[in-house]
Design a protein around this motif. Sequence first.
Motif, PDB file in Angstrom:
ATOM      1  N   CYS A  10       0.816  -1.214   0.000  1.00 24.72           N
ATOM      2  CA  CYS A  10       0.000   0.000   0.000  1.00 24.72           C
ATOM      3  C   CYS A  10       0.852   1.268   0.000  1.00 24.72           C
ATOM      4  O   CYS A  10       0.332   2.373   0.161  1.00 24.72           O
ATOM      5  N   ALA A  11       2.147   1.107  -0.198  1.00 24.45           N
ATOM      6  CA  ALA A  11       3.075   2.239  -0.108  1.00 24.45           C
ATOM      7  C   ALA A  11       2.777   3.331  -1.129  1.00 24.45           C
ATOM      8  O   ALA A  11       3.057   4.506  -0.878  1.00 24.45           O
ATOM      9  N   ASP A  12       2.201   2.984  -2.267  1.00 23.78           N
ATOM     10  CA  ASP A  12       1.905   3.984  -3.301  1.00 23.78           C
ATOM     11  C   ASP A  12       0.594   4.726  -3.055  1.00 23.78           C
ATOM     12  O   ASP A  12       0.282   5.669  -3.780  1.00 23.78           O
ATOM     13  N   ALA A  13      -0.153   4.318  -2.056  1.00 24.17           N
ATOM     14  CA  ALA A  13      -1.438   4.967  -1.787  1.00 24.17           C
ATOM     15  C   ALA A  13      -1.207   6.367  -1.216  1.00 24.17           C
ATOM     16  O   ALA A  13      -0.582   6.510  -0.166  1.00 24.17           O
ATOM     17  N   GLN A  14      -1.717   7.363  -1.902  1.00 27.04           N
ATOM     18  CA  GLN A  14      -1.670   8.738  -1.423  1.00 27.04           C
ATOM     19  C   GLN A  14      -2.959   9.103  -0.702  1.00 27.04           C
ATOM     20  O   GLN A  14      -3.040  10.126  -0.041  1.00 27.04           O
ATOM     21  N   ARG A  15      -3.966   8.229  -0.877  1.00 29.62           N
ATOM     22  CA  ARG A  15      -5.241   8.462  -0.204  1.00 29.62           C
ATOM     23  C   ARG A  15      -5.932   7.123   0.030  1.00 29.62           C
ATOM     24  O   ARG A  15      -5.640   6.129  -0.611  1.00 29.62           O
ATOM     25  N   LEU A  16      -6.824   7.149   1.003  1.00 31.77           N
ATOM     26  CA  LEU A  16      -7.685   6.012   1.306  1.00 31.77           C
ATOM     27  C   LEU A  16      -9.099   6.441   0.963  1.00 31.77           C
ATOM     28  O   LEU A  16      -9.516   7.539   1.332  1.00 31.77           O
ATOM     29  N   ASN A  17      -9.818   5.600   0.239  1.00 31.57           N
ATOM     30  CA  ASN A  17     -11.215   5.845  -0.084  1.00 31.57           C
ATOM     31  C   ASN A  17     -12.073   4.749   0.514  1.00 31.57           C
ATOM     32  O   ASN A  17     -11.649   3.597   0.628  1.00 31.57           O
ATOM     33  N   THR A  18     -13.271   5.122   0.904  1.00 32.49           N
ATOM     34  CA  THR A  18     -14.282   4.170   1.340  1.00 32.49           C
ATOM     35  C   THR A  18     -15.632   4.817   1.109  1.00 32.49           C
ATOM     36  O   THR A  18     -15.706   6.027   0.872  1.00 32.49           O
ATOM     37  N   THR A  19     -16.686   4.056   1.143  1.00 34.94           N
ATOM     38  CA  THR A  19     -18.028   4.642   1.056  1.00 34.94           C
ATOM     39  C   THR A  19     -18.778   4.344   2.339  1.00 34.94           C
ATOM     40  O   THR A  19     -18.636   3.266   2.920  1.00 34.94           O
ATOM     41  N   MET A  58     -18.681   8.883  -0.869  1.00 30.82           N
ATOM     42  CA  MET A  58     -17.277   8.549  -1.048  1.00 30.82           C
ATOM     43  C   MET A  58     -16.468   9.390  -0.082  1.00 30.82           C
ATOM     44  O   MET A  58     -16.463  10.617  -0.145  1.00 30.82           O
ATOM     45  N   VAL A  59     -15.813   8.711   0.832  1.00 28.31           N
ATOM     46  CA  VAL A  59     -14.961   9.354   1.821  1.00 28.31           C
ATOM     47  C   VAL A  59     -13.528   9.233   1.316  1.00 28.31           C
ATOM     48  O   VAL A  59     -13.081   8.148   0.927  1.00 28.31           O
ATOM     49  N   THR A  60     -12.827  10.346   1.323  1.00 29.64           N
ATOM     50  CA  THR A  60     -11.431  10.376   0.903  1.00 29.64           C
ATOM     51  C   THR A  60     -10.593  10.911   2.056  1.00 29.64           C
ATOM     52  O   THR A  60     -10.903  11.968   2.614  1.00 29.64           O
ATOM     53  N   ILE A  61      -9.573  10.161   2.398  1.00 33.50           N
ATOM     54  CA  ILE A  61      -8.631  10.575   3.438  1.00 33.50           C
ATOM     55  C   ILE A  61      -7.260  10.674   2.791  1.00 33.50           C
ATOM     56  O   ILE A  61      -6.764   9.685   2.218  1.00 33.50           O
ATOM     57  N   THR A  62      -6.661  11.853   2.861  1.00 29.40           N
ATOM     58  CA  THR A  62      -5.305  11.990   2.344  1.00 29.40           C
ATOM     59  C   THR A  62      -4.358  11.254   3.284  1.00 29.40           C
ATOM     60  O   THR A  62      -4.543  11.248   4.501  1.00 29.40           O
ATOM     61  N   LEU A  63      -3.378  10.613   2.699  1.00 24.85           N
ATOM     62  CA  LEU A  63      -2.353   9.911   3.468  1.00 24.85           C
ATOM     63  C   LEU A  63      -1.038  10.648   3.219  1.00 24.85           C
ATOM     64  O   LEU A  63      -0.344  10.379   2.247  1.00 24.85           O
ATOM     65  N   PRO A  64      -0.709  11.591   4.077  1.00 21.20           N
ATOM     66  CA  PRO A  64       0.491  12.398   3.866  1.00 21.20           C
ATOM     67  C   PRO A  64       1.747  11.528   3.787  1.00 21.20           C
ATOM     68  O   PRO A  64       1.834  10.476   4.413  1.00 21.20           O
ATOM     69  N   ARG A  65       2.711  11.991   3.025  1.00 24.52           N
ATOM     70  CA  ARG A  65       3.997  11.248   2.887  1.00 24.52           C
ATOM     71  C   ARG A  65       4.684  11.089   4.232  1.00 24.52           C
ATOM     72  O   ARG A  65       5.411  10.144   4.449  1.00 24.52           O
ATOM     73  N   HIS A  66       4.427  11.998   5.149  1.00 26.81           N
ATOM     74  CA  HIS A  66       5.025  11.924   6.490  1.00 26.81           C
ATOM     75  C   HIS A  66       4.099  11.189   7.460  1.00 26.81           C
ATOM     76  O   HIS A  66       4.198  11.362   8.655  1.00 26.81           O
ATOM     77  N   ALA A  67       3.224  10.322   6.950  1.00 23.87           N
ATOM     78  CA  ALA A  67       2.250   9.631   7.807  1.00 23.87           C
ATOM     79  C   ALA A  67       2.924   8.828   8.905  1.00 23.87           C
ATOM     80  O   ALA A  67       2.390   8.672   9.987  1.00 23.87           O
ATOM     81  N   GLY A  68       4.132   8.307   8.647  1.00 26.59           N
ATOM     82  CA  GLY A  68       4.828   7.537   9.675  1.00 26.59           C
ATOM     83  C   GLY A  68       5.069   8.354  10.930  1.00 26.59           C
ATOM     84  O   GLY A  68       4.980   7.840  12.040  1.00 26.59           O
ATOM     85  N   ARG A 109      -6.461  14.625   5.772  1.00 23.67           N
ATOM     86  CA  ARG A 109      -7.688  15.408   5.661  1.00 23.67           C
ATOM     87  C   ARG A 109      -8.789  14.492   5.133  1.00 23.67           C
ATOM     88  O   ARG A 109      -8.571  13.719   4.197  1.00 23.67           O
ATOM     89  N   LEU A 110      -9.963  14.562   5.748  1.00 28.39           N
ATOM     90  CA  LEU A 110     -11.115  13.757   5.339  1.00 28.39           C
ATOM     91  C   LEU A 110     -12.105  14.650   4.602  1.00 28.39           C
ATOM     92  O   LEU A 110     -12.428  15.742   5.064  1.00 28.39           O
ATOM     93  N   SER A 111     -12.574  14.179   3.465  1.00 28.73           N
ATOM     94  CA  SER A 111     -13.642  14.858   2.730  1.00 28.73           C
ATOM     95  C   SER A 111     -14.620  13.792   2.255  1.00 28.73           C
ATOM     96  O   SER A 111     -14.305  12.600   2.237  1.00 28.73           O
ATOM     97  N   ASP A 112     -15.816  14.234   1.886  1.00 32.38           N
ATOM     98  CA  ASP A 112     -16.795  13.271   1.372  1.00 32.38           C
ATOM     99  C   ASP A 112     -17.757  13.956   0.408  1.00 32.38           C
ATOM    100  O   ASP A 112     -17.979  15.158   0.486  1.00 32.38           O
TER     101      ASP A 112
END
Length: 178
Positions: A110-119, A163-173, A141-144
């Motif tokens: 999942c390393a290439d994921a820049q965002r997580l989506n779900t509904t 559709m919920v979108t959560i950004t996954l920042p590069r500094h997420a660690g 950041r969460l948006s929908d």
Amino acid sequence: MPKDVQELERPRQLTLRKPDPTDGAAIWELVRTCKPLDENSMYCNLVQAEHFRDTCVVALLDDQIVGWISGHMIPNEDALFVWQVAVGPDARGLGLARKMLTHLVERDECADAQRLNTTITRDNDASWALFRSFARQQGGRLSDDPHYTRNDHFNGRHATEHMVTITLPRHAGQARAA
């Protein structure tokens, strides 16, 4: 010491891992206990556990499956789509869903994921709380937006899925360590 007291004091072992096809039936049974999740066929859960194992998670307390996340990388996008999150009654209140999500986004697959989506439907308070908490934990950041609508996609038979979108920042660690 009486046997029932010994069992109460025995610590339970939590394990998060990739599923395998032999988990399909137990996953299907778990989902059935987690209303309002849609029940897929047992065959669907078996295929998910085999074909999408790198982007799915099972949680075990001792040797019993008590948690499940199904997901996949969206083709040609930098996004991980989370389809279902299930936590059985015996494991609720342990923060297990968020632990599974964190475990999943930390995988190499999942390393290439820049965002997580779900509904999520508007009335699913537990899912909204989970994903808001996860976004805060990740520093994202969460948006929908309405996505699969009652009339256009469900023929009036199911509530609109946002559709919920959560950004996954590069500094997420760094956010996870906090």
